[in-house]
Design a protein around this motif. Structure first.
Motif, PDB file in Angstrom:
ATOM      1  N   PHE A 506       0.803  -1.223   0.000  1.00  0.00           N
ATOM      2  CA  PHE A 506       0.000   0.000   0.000  1.00  0.00           C
ATOM      3  C   PHE A 506       0.838   1.276   0.000  1.00  0.00           C
ATOM      4  N   THR A 507       2.009   1.234   0.641  1.00  0.00           N
ATOM      5  CA  THR A 507       2.737   2.495   0.832  1.00  0.00           C
ATOM      6  C   THR A 507       4.085   2.546   0.123  1.00  0.00           C
ATOM      7  N   ALA A 508       4.595   1.423  -0.382  1.00  0.00           N
ATOM      8  CA  ALA A 508       5.935   1.432  -1.000  1.00  0.00           C
ATOM      9  C   ALA A 508       5.901   0.828  -2.398  1.00  0.00           C
ATOM     10  N   THR A 544      -0.350   9.746  -2.774  1.00  0.00           N
ATOM     11  CA  THR A 544      -0.839   8.572  -3.493  1.00  0.00           C
ATOM     12  C   THR A 544      -1.627   7.667  -2.545  1.00  0.00           C
ATOM     13  N   SER A 545      -2.640   6.995  -3.090  1.00  0.00           N
ATOM     14  CA  SER A 545      -3.329   5.974  -2.290  1.00  0.00           C
ATOM     15  C   SER A 545      -3.611   4.754  -3.156  1.00  0.00           C
ATOM     16  N   ALA A 546      -3.297   3.598  -2.576  1.00  0.00           N
ATOM     17  CA  ALA A 546      -3.366   2.331  -3.316  1.00  0.00           C
ATOM     18  C   ALA A 546      -4.809   1.844  -3.421  1.00  0.00           C
ATOM     19  N   GLN A 547      -5.105   1.167  -4.525  1.00  0.00           N
ATOM     20  CA  GLN A 547      -6.427   0.597  -4.756  1.00  0.00           C
ATOM     21  C   GLN A 547      -6.304  -0.921  -4.755  1.00  0.00           C
ATOM     22  N   VAL A 575     -10.022 -15.247   1.112  1.00  0.00           N
ATOM     23  CA  VAL A 575     -10.037 -13.955   0.448  1.00  0.00           C
ATOM     24  C   VAL A 575      -8.808 -13.861  -0.454  1.00  0.00           C
ATOM     25  N   ALA A 576      -9.039 -13.523  -1.730  1.00  0.00           N
ATOM     26  CA  ALA A 576      -7.917 -13.252  -2.625  1.00  0.00           C
ATOM     27  C   ALA A 576      -7.915 -11.743  -2.869  1.00  0.00           C
ATOM     28  N   SER A 577      -6.795 -11.086  -2.588  1.00  0.00           N
ATOM     29  CA  SER A 577      -6.787  -9.638  -2.789  1.00  0.00           C
ATOM     30  C   SER A 577      -5.491  -9.205  -3.447  1.00  0.00           C
ATOM     31  N   GLN A 578      -5.571  -8.090  -4.111  1.00  0.00           N
ATOM     32  CA  GLN A 578      -4.439  -7.610  -4.890  1.00  0.00           C
ATOM     33  C   GLN A 578      -4.516  -6.093  -4.995  1.00  0.00           C
ATOM     34  N   VAL A 579      -3.389  -5.445  -4.745  1.00  0.00           N
ATOM     35  CA  VAL A 579      -3.304  -4.012  -5.013  1.00  0.00           C
ATOM     36  C   VAL A 579      -3.096  -3.871  -6.521  1.00  0.00           C
ATOM     37  N   VAL A 580      -4.041  -3.216  -7.198  1.00  0.00           N
ATOM     38  CA  VAL A 580      -4.022  -3.203  -8.665  1.00  0.00           C
ATOM     39  C   VAL A 580      -3.675  -1.835  -9.244  1.00  0.00           C
ATOM     40  N   GLY A 581      -3.600  -0.826  -8.399  1.00  0.00           N
ATOM     41  CA  GLY A 581      -3.280   0.490  -8.929  1.00  0.00           C
ATOM     42  C   GLY A 581      -3.288   1.509  -7.807  1.00  0.00           C
TER      43      GLY A 581
END
Ligand SMILES: [Zn+2]
Ligand SMILES: [Zn+2]
Length: 741
Positions: A506-508, A544-547, A575-581
């Motif tokens: 999320f932050t790097a 910036t903030s992650a989606q 739960v399957a999760s992914q930072v996509v943008g």
């Protein structure tokens, strides 16, 4: 200001020294200025001396250490043979070092005290094993070093009489569940040496300290909660930033801007002030804004404001600490790193930017002000969040409510399994040992045996052995962070700091804006395998903030009940999760000026969730048209995630959620709120059991919010994967009302 609470001063209640206290120990305390101990200190010390485990839960600066040091030092005077030894466990090295300084100053003869942590040199370790009567360590060292090599500690452990667990409210969630098993392993190893130590747990005020102590140690404990230490009067203000005209519509002024202004005002008024903020970045922002505000008034004052946070390197931290102690610094914006025992005395005011997650932390932070019995000021400034706005408009939540219980779940099989392996490696397990590890242990043990991690020998009196070459203790990562990512500036070779690897998504991520000591950096690359992010200096005018996107499947139900027309369920999910943008927002206005895709790996999580379903007829009967149902469910999900921390000692980042008008496994409108850690951490479970008050407070906060279409104070979420679309606030209210009938 929405509320001002005057908390009156409290006079001290002292009692005589217990007759069993060693005269030299008593004399040293008297020489240090303590003529008579406070009543709660003696009450706890008496229990411990009598061999009864005790949980002492009183305010900051109420002298909890004297309560365990009286029995511990008296025992130390008798040496290992006659008296007994003490093992002191703190969540951080810094706190242990602080405690050791205190012991050294007291200078009780025969109390051979030393820290045992990653920094302890080998000679000192040898000395500690051979002679120490008082060892200060942390759960990580117990887990990785002391317990696996317990044979070398036989002399110390055989004489072990007291185990002190300091700041035990820090052991919550998954970390708490891990520590619970480390303590069970300790009890088991001690039993092998014929020792059954008495536990003394010191905690911030919390609901049910005896119950928490028992969950943490596995042994019954009595609670001491009646604080007899003196306290100056405190003015405690609840504060809500004003509405202002934003770019398109009315919005609340940001909590950080408001906190920075209050910090600047207090610095001008010559009040020594700490502003507590949630994130490392927020600390930089508040200090920067306060300095900018002060520069126009008095440039000298601007130099006396700094930021302080976890993740700084040791020498940076020490320099900041020293100038805080000397008063050279007058205003500090700090992350909660300071909460953990770093002693800053003589503060006049404490600002708390946003609900700190738990009522216990709120009082802990507020208690930093007015140490020497002086009057003080504390201000809680609401951030744009449903829980915060609920709290500042319902002062009884802060002032008339017992603090929340510390939630931990030692029965999480993901946590238990590696500790059973570690325990078997320490000493092969026998059937009688299984009870120590709780009701989930037999099943988990059977799985470990089937999976070949543990080998069973013997039929009538079976023993389970660890037979692998690897160190069993390496299987468990207590802090649950799954490793760290180090931020490096390749141009200079400078190491800026570290973030845990989940948070790094999320932050790097590449393109993320990262602020360090007022300087802005942009992340160029992130290598999750090697744990390195490369950054370079930059001056972007945006944050910036992650989606993130996620998908959820139900694995099974644990418990279920009706709630109005709804069905409320506790169960296991994947739960399957992914930072996509990520999106870029302009500094100041918050306007979105761009979004970029990212290519980060997906993360899979099996965990515990609470969820509720509503049949179509009930949704229609509640007056929510089909077209609005998705937005209504989504808004209800956000608001309920935001309010869960009121019931459980978690923060918003410990839980996730998902809502849909038709979930593939239920076929109905479904809202999930799930734990963010493998196997669960107890938060969703707490939500299930406290559902009516949790969802009731959620409904109340949505109903009370003056906004028309939803705002961050009610149904918007800062970590929404869908950019807060769609959201239907009136629909959410109707769903929650239907649920609560
Ligand atoms: Zn609102
Ligand atoms: Zn969302």
């Amino acid at each position: 200001m929405t509320h001002l609470e005057d908390i009156p001063a409290r006079p001290p209640r002292t009692v005589a020294w217990p007759s069993w206290v060693d005269p030299i120990v008593q004399a040293r305390y008297e020489a240090a200025g303590i003529e008579r101990p406070w009543a709660h200190q003696v009450a706890a010390a008496e229990l411990a001396w009598a061999g009864r485990s005790v949980a002492i839960a009183t305010g900051t600066a109420s002298g909890k250490s004297l309560a365990y040091l009286l029995p511990a030092l008296t025992a130390a005077r008798g040496g290992r043979r006659q008296g007994g030894t003490t093992l002191y466990i703190s969540p951080t090295k810094a706190l242990a070092a602080d405690q050791l300084r205190g012991l050294d100053e007291l200078g009780v003869p025969d109390a051979v005290a030393t820290t045992y942590d990653g920094d302890t040199p080998t000679e000192l370790r040898t000395m500690a094993r051979a002679h120490a009567t008082y060892i200060l360590t942390n759960p990580d060292m117990l887990h990785r070093s002391l317990l696996p090599s317990h044979h070398r500690w036989a002399g110390f452990l055989r004489a072990l009489r007291f185990v002190v667990v300091d700041e035990c409210h820090e052991y919550r969630g998954v970390f708490g569940s891990h520590v619970a098993h480390v303590l069970r392993r300790l009890r088991r190893v001690c039993a092998g040496y014929g020792a059954t130590p008495t536990f003394v747990l010191a905690s911030a005020t919390s609901a049910d300290p005896a119950g928490t102590a028992e969950r943490l140690t596995g042994v019954p404990a009595e609670a001491i909660t009646d604080d007899a230490s003196p306290r100056g009067a405190t003015s405690f203000a609840l504060w809500e930033p004003p509405w202002q005209l934003g770019r398109e519509e009315q919005e609340r002024r940001s909590v950080l801007a408001e906190t920075a202004d209050l910090l600047a005002d207090l610095v001008i008024a010559d009040a020594r002030t700490v502003a507590f903020v949630r994130s490392r970045r927020a600390a930089e922002t508040v200090a920067g804004l306060a300095r900018a505000a002060l520069r126009s008034v008095d440039p000298d004052l601007a130099t006396r404001v700094a930021s302080y946070r976890a993740g700084y390197l040791a020498h940076e931290r020490r320099a900041l600490e020293a100038s805080m102690q000397s008063g050279e610094l007058r205003g500090v914006a700090a992350t909660t790193a300071l909460e953990l025992g770093v002693d800053i005395s003589g503060l006049d005011a404490v600002l708390i930017a946003g609900w700190p997650g738990t009522l216990a932390s709120l009082w802990q932070q507020a208690g930093r002000a007015g140490r020497a019995g002086q009057d003080s000021l504390a201000v809680l400034i609401a951030s744009d969040d449903p829980l915060d706005s609920y709290v500042v408009h319902h002062p009884h939540v802060v002032f008339d409510r017992p603090v929340e219980a510390t939630v931990l779940d030692p029965n999480n099989p993901y946590v238990l399994a590696p500790h059973l392996c570690a325990a078997a490696a320490e000493k092969s397990l026998v059937a009688a040992d299984i009870d120590i590890f709780g009701p989930a242990a037999p099943d988990v043990l059977a799985q470990l045996e089937a999976g070949g991690q543990l080998r069973r020998r013997g039929e009538r009196q079976p023993r389970w052995h660890w037979t692998k070459r690897d160190r069993a203790a390496d299987l468990a990562d207590l802090r649950g962070s799954g490793g760290l990512v180090t931020l490096v500036e390749p141009a200079t070779g400078r190491v800026l700091g570290t973030v845990d690897s989940v948070r790094a998504h999320f932050t790097a991520h590449p393109g993320a804006v990262y602020v360090h000591q007022g300087e802005t950096y942009v992340v160029r690359s992130l290598d999750l395998v090697d744990g390195v992010a490369l950054v370079e200096r930059g001056t972007p005018d945006y944050t910036t903030s992650a989606q993130e996107v996620s998908d959820l499947r139900i694995l099974g139900e644990v418990a279920a009940r009706r709630s109005g027309p709804a069905r409320l369920v506790l169960g296991d999910v994947e739960v399957a999760s992914q930072v996509v943008g990520y999106t870029k927002r302009l500094l100041g206005t918050g306007e979105i000026v761009g979004s970029e895709p990212l290519d980060l790996p997906a993360r899979e999580l099996r965990t515990r969730s609470v969820w509720w379903t509503l049949p179509d007829e009930a949704v229609a009967a509640a007056g929510v048209p089909e077209a609005d149902a998705a937005g209504a469910a989504h808004a209800a999900e956000h608001a309920s995630i935001g309010m869960l921390p009121l019931m459980a000692s978690c923060d918003r980042w410990d839980v996730g959620g998902l809502s849909t008008v038709r979930h593939i496994d239920t076929g109905l409108l479904t809202v999930f709120v799930h734990d963010g850690h493998p196997g669960g951490a107890g938060f969703a479970e707490r939500g299930y059991h406290a559902a009516s008050s949790w969802l009731g407070a959620t409904r109340q906060t949505v109903a009370d919010c003056p906004c028309e279409h939803g705002c961050p104070s009610c149904v918007q979420s800062p970590k929404c994967g869908n950019g807060n679309e769609p959201l239907d606030k009136p629909g959410a209210l109707r769903l929650l009302e239907a649920l609560l009938t």
